[in-house]
Design a protein around this motif. Structure first.
Motif, PDB file in Angstrom:
ATOM      1  N   LYS A 103       3.776 -19.675   3.992  1.00 44.45           N
ATOM      2  CA  LYS A 103       4.065 -18.715   2.926  1.00 44.45           C
ATOM      3  C   LYS A 103       2.994 -17.624   2.868  1.00 44.45           C
ATOM      4  O   LYS A 103       3.311 -16.439   2.810  1.00 44.45           O
ATOM      5  N   SER A 104       1.727 -18.053   2.893  1.00 45.87           N
ATOM      6  CA  SER A 104       0.649 -17.069   2.824  1.00 45.87           C
ATOM      7  C   SER A 104       0.702 -16.161   4.045  1.00 45.87           C
ATOM      8  O   SER A 104       0.502 -14.952   3.933  1.00 45.87           O
ATOM      9  N   THR A 105       0.971 -16.764   5.204  1.00 46.27           N
ATOM     10  CA  THR A 105       1.038 -15.972   6.437  1.00 46.27           C
ATOM     11  C   THR A 105       2.130 -14.923   6.334  1.00 46.27           C
ATOM     12  O   THR A 105       1.926 -13.759   6.677  1.00 46.27           O
ATOM     13  N   LEU A 106       3.289 -15.319   5.843  1.00 48.31           N
ATOM     14  CA  LEU A 106       4.424 -14.400   5.741  1.00 48.31           C
ATOM     15  C   LEU A 106       4.072 -13.180   4.896  1.00 48.31           C
ATOM     16  O   LEU A 106       4.338 -12.040   5.276  1.00 48.31           O
ATOM     17  N   LEU A 107       3.441 -13.421   3.756  1.00 51.62           N
ATOM     18  CA  LEU A 107       3.188 -12.304   2.842  1.00 51.62           C
ATOM     19  C   LEU A 107       1.971 -11.489   3.255  1.00 51.62           C
ATOM     20  O   LEU A 107       1.939 -10.279   3.069  1.00 51.62           O
ATOM     21  N   LEU A 108       0.993 -12.147   3.858  1.00 55.45           N
ATOM     22  CA  LEU A 108      -0.159 -11.401   4.351  1.00 55.45           C
ATOM     23  C   LEU A 108       0.305 -10.472   5.472  1.00 55.45           C
ATOM     24  O   LEU A 108      -0.083  -9.308   5.551  1.00 55.45           O
ATOM     25  N   GLN A 109       1.173 -10.992   6.303  1.00 50.81           N
ATOM     26  CA  GLN A 109       1.721 -10.216   7.404  1.00 50.81           C
ATOM     27  C   GLN A 109       2.516  -9.020   6.871  1.00 50.81           C
ATOM     28  O   GLN A 109       2.437  -7.924   7.412  1.00 50.81           O
ATOM     29  N   LEU A 110       3.248  -9.258   5.800  1.00 53.83           N
ATOM     30  CA  LEU A 110       4.002  -8.172   5.173  1.00 53.83           C
ATOM     31  C   LEU A 110       3.036  -7.072   4.739  1.00 53.83           C
ATOM     32  O   LEU A 110       3.246  -5.888   4.989  1.00 53.83           O
ATOM     33  N   GLY A 111       1.935  -7.477   4.097  1.00 53.95           N
ATOM     34  CA  GLY A 111       0.938  -6.517   3.650  1.00 53.95           C
ATOM     35  C   GLY A 111       0.330  -5.749   4.818  1.00 53.95           C
ATOM     36  O   GLY A 111       0.111  -4.537   4.738  1.00 53.95           O
ATOM     37  N   LEU A 112       0.082  -6.450   5.912  1.00 57.19           N
ATOM     38  CA  LEU A 112      -0.549  -5.801   7.064  1.00 57.19           C
ATOM     39  C   LEU A 112       0.390  -4.809   7.737  1.00 57.19           C
ATOM     40  O   LEU A 112      -0.031  -3.774   8.236  1.00 57.19           O
ATOM     41  N   ASN A 113       1.673  -5.139   7.758  1.00 57.56           N
ATOM     42  CA  ASN A 113       2.628  -4.252   8.427  1.00 57.56           C
ATOM     43  C   ASN A 113       3.055  -3.090   7.551  1.00 57.56           C
ATOM     44  O   ASN A 113       3.743  -2.192   8.007  1.00 57.56           O
ATOM     45  N   GLU A 161      -4.108  -2.796 -13.262  1.00 56.92           N
ATOM     46  CA  GLU A 161      -4.027  -1.527 -13.992  1.00 56.92           C
ATOM     47  C   GLU A 161      -4.933  -0.473 -13.389  1.00 56.92           C
ATOM     48  O   GLU A 161      -4.589   0.692 -13.337  1.00 56.92           O
ATOM     49  N   GLU A 162      -6.094  -0.927 -12.907  1.00 61.14           N
ATOM     50  CA  GLU A 162      -7.037   0.016 -12.310  1.00 61.14           C
ATOM     51  C   GLU A 162      -6.498   0.615 -11.017  1.00 61.14           C
ATOM     52  O   GLU A 162      -6.566   1.808 -10.794  1.00 61.14           O
ATOM     53  N   CYS A 163      -5.979  -0.259 -10.142  1.00 58.43           N
ATOM     54  CA  CYS A 163      -5.673   0.265  -8.810  1.00 58.43           C
ATOM     55  C   CYS A 163      -4.203   0.641  -8.621  1.00 58.43           C
ATOM     56  O   CYS A 163      -3.855   1.211  -7.599  1.00 58.43           O
ATOM     57  N   GLU A 164      -3.353   0.361  -9.588  1.00 59.55           N
ATOM     58  CA  GLU A 164      -1.954   0.767  -9.543  1.00 59.55           C
ATOM     59  C   GLU A 164      -1.278   0.572  -8.191  1.00 59.55           C
ATOM     60  O   GLU A 164      -0.908   1.532  -7.523  1.00 59.55           O
ATOM     61  N   PRO A 165      -1.136  -0.673  -7.771  1.00 62.99           N
ATOM     62  CA  PRO A 165      -0.532  -0.914  -6.458  1.00 62.99           C
ATOM     63  C   PRO A 165       0.984  -0.697  -6.476  1.00 62.99           C
ATOM     64  O   PRO A 165       1.593  -0.659  -7.540  1.00 62.99           O
ATOM     65  N   ASP A 166       1.570  -0.540  -5.279  1.00 61.06           N
ATOM     66  CA  ASP A 166       3.027  -0.405  -5.157  1.00 61.06           C
ATOM     67  C   ASP A 166       3.701  -1.761  -5.052  1.00 61.06           C
ATOM     68  O   ASP A 166       4.914  -1.876  -5.208  1.00 61.06           O
ATOM     69  N   LEU A 167       2.912  -2.761  -4.686  1.00 59.11           N
ATOM     70  CA  LEU A 167       3.467  -4.106  -4.564  1.00 59.11           C
ATOM     71  C   LEU A 167       2.357  -5.104  -4.870  1.00 59.11           C
ATOM     72  O   LEU A 167       1.229  -4.934  -4.409  1.00 59.11           O
ATOM     73  N   VAL A 168       2.672  -6.104  -5.683  1.00 56.75           N
ATOM     74  CA  VAL A 168       1.674  -7.121  -6.018  1.00 56.75           C
ATOM     75  C   VAL A 168       2.126  -8.458  -5.445  1.00 56.75           C
ATOM     76  O   VAL A 168       3.281  -8.854  -5.604  1.00 56.75           O
ATOM     77  N   ILE A 169       1.220  -9.133  -4.731  1.00 54.99           N
ATOM     78  CA  ILE A 169       1.524 -10.457  -4.192  1.00 54.99           C
ATOM     79  C   ILE A 169       0.572 -11.453  -4.843  1.00 54.99           C
ATOM     80  O   ILE A 169      -0.642 -11.225  -4.854  1.00 54.99           O
ATOM     81  N   ILE A 170       1.099 -12.512  -5.414  1.00 53.27           N
ATOM     82  CA  ILE A 170       0.254 -13.518  -6.066  1.00 53.27           C
ATOM     83  C   ILE A 170       0.352 -14.823  -5.277  1.00 53.27           C
ATOM     84  O   ILE A 170       1.421 -15.405  -5.162  1.00 53.27           O
ATOM     85  N   ASP A 171      -0.754 -15.258  -4.732  1.00 56.03           N
ATOM     86  CA  ASP A 171      -0.778 -16.494  -3.929  1.00 56.03           C
ATOM     87  C   ASP A 171      -1.737 -17.470  -4.605  1.00 56.03           C
ATOM     88  O   ASP A 171      -2.932 -17.337  -4.458  1.00 56.03           O
TER      89      ASP A 171
END
Ligand code: TYD
Ligand code: MG
Length: 455
Positions: A103-113, A161-171
């Protein structure tokens, strides 16, 4: 002294009771009530930052804007497929799965790509160093992927709130805790509080949030069932850890169908999307061996040719063994009984092992006929022709029942170069089986199949 309130909370459905009971009144589960501290005394001030103060009025349904939910396509085509085209802004997606499944690999990979968007990856499980080491192995690092290792939801919200990301992933959601609730991280009250806070954030800022959730022994997402009710999309990441393949299924999707399936292969350098599963699954096959039969199966809306393997051998112990991998064991008992009773084959004294190649769990009843033929092929030690495949459910009286989407299955078998396909002879009216290069062989009973195969 701070005033606290405690209640007994069902760990399965989240129902609260004021005193302990053996059985939950909400879901009738036994021994699921655990005492939890519910609310600490408020420190004063407004609790929530994101207050929905737009007063809403009822609107006639005809005047509701009918724009299709906009989607954010992801750089992962399998994930897009399962989500129904991409993430919906403001949606909350939960991904569950066994520990170590990826699961972590899948989402980390998503972030990297996904270097074009700002992504915040919050981890409560691993250190930033560990994550970086893994990230270096699976992709190219970029500055738009932000890492945060924290378990306090309050602090995480401030950073968001500070960095206003476009996508948040919680692991993972089980490691987060909110100071509003006084019970330990991972408890029902904490999970519910953290999830609802994140949902509120997602809805109000239209930022998609992806949560990773642990899975319990029974295969549920650990924590309350209520969490699955709260989020918009629930995905399950599954597979056999000893095997390479990982399946991503959707069990709930408020924006699309739950019929789609994503397939990945776990490699040394992360997860690789598998676009043509049939080809990959069949490439490992050794043709001309007995005990193997190919099923034209459907996983959701995706046709997949799967090899069913069976081994029938003299029982080593008094009680014959029935062991299956990727196939329902009770179903195997039923198929063996059909073989005995309808085909007069004394297989009851033998050990029977059934295996789906590639470690993929198959629920499609259309693989019955292939499993039965593989068992017979093994017991007679007579190989099934390599270019023959099967799609049919077997009923209790040995009849071959029709299965869904038969044309799609035949099409897939033809595409992969099969020459014959056995299908049910029932319910073929209105179904076009003539236009194919592959020979479609309709059969009505299991003994008919055996006759045609083994003479
Ligand atoms: P992980 O993503 O940590 O699983 P989860 O978050 O679901 O618990 O995946 C861990 C497993 O994946 C680990 O046992 C090793 C394997 N793996 C690979 O085979 N190749 C890789 O490139 C990576 C990153 C992990
Ligand atoms: Mg993990």
């Amino acid at each position: 002294m701070a005033k606290t309130k405690t209640a007994f909370v069902c760990q399965s459905c989240g129902t609260q009771a004021s005193k302990w009971m053996g059985q939950c009144a909400g879901c009738n589960e036994w021994n699921t009530l655990i005492e939890e501290v519910i609310y600490k005394e408020k420190k004063g001030g407004v609790r929530r930052k994101f207050v929905d103060n737009i007063s809403k009025k009822p609107v006639p349904i005809t005047q509701v804007s009918s724009e299709d939910a906009e989607r954010i396509p992801l750089p992962d085509s399998e994930l897009n497929r399962v989500l129904g085209g991409g993430l919906v802004p403001g949606s909350v997606t939960l991904i569950g799965g066994d520990p170590g499944i990826g699961k972590s690999t899948l989402l980390l990979q998503l972030g990297l790509n996904y270097s074009s968007k700002k992504i915040l990856y919050v981890s409560g499980e691993e250190s930033a160093n560990q994550i970086k080491m893994r990230a270096e192995r699976i992709g190219k690092l970029h500055d738009n992927l932000l890492l945060l290792t924290d378990t306090s939801l309050e602090r995480v919200m401030e950073r968001i709130e500070e960095c206003e990301p476009d996508l948040v992933i919680i692991d993972s959601i089980q490691t987060m805790h909110s100071p509003e609730v006084d019970s330990v991280p991972g408890s029902v009250a904490q999970i519910r509080e953290c999830t609802s806070e994140l949902i509120q954030f997602a809805k109000e800022t239209s930022t998609p949030v992806v949560l990773i959730g642990h899975i319990t022994k029974e295969g549920n997402i650990a924590g309350p069932k209520v969490m699955e009710h709260m989020v918009d999309v629930v995905l399950q990441f599954e597979g056999d850890r000893q095997h390479l393949y990982r399946l991503l299924r959707s069990s709930k999707n408020r924006f699309g169908s739950t019929n789609e399936l994503g397939i990945y292969e776990m490699q040394g350098s992360g997860l690789k999307e598998v676009h043509d599963p049939s080809k990959v699954l069949l490439s490992q096959r050794d043709e001309g061996l007995s005990g193997s039969a190919i099923a034209a199966s459907m996983e959701g809306a995706r046709p997949m040719m799967i090899e069913a393997q069976a081994l029938v051998s003299t029982a080593a112990y008094g009680t014959p063994q029935r062991t299956t991998t990727g196939f329902d064991q009770r179903r195997l008992h039923m198929l063996i009984a059909v073989l005995e009773k309808r085909c007069g084959l004394a297989i009851g004294k033998f050990d029977v092992f059934v295996n789906m190649a590639g470690g993929i769990r198959v629920d499609d009843p259309a693989i019955d006929m292939a499993v039965l033929c593989a068992a017979l092929s093994s017991s007679e030690d007579f190989p099934i022709p390599a270019k023959t495949c099967f799609a049919g459910e077997v009923g209790l009286s040995g009849e071959i029942r029709p299965v869904t989407r038969i044309e799609q299955r035949i099409g897939e078998a033809e595409k992969l170069g099969f020459e014959d396909i056995f299908v049910s002879g029932y319910g073929l009216k209105g179904i076009e089986t003539k236009g194919f290069d592959i020979t479609v062989k309709p059969v009505k009973r299991v003994d008919e199949v055996f006759q045609q195969l083994f003479g």
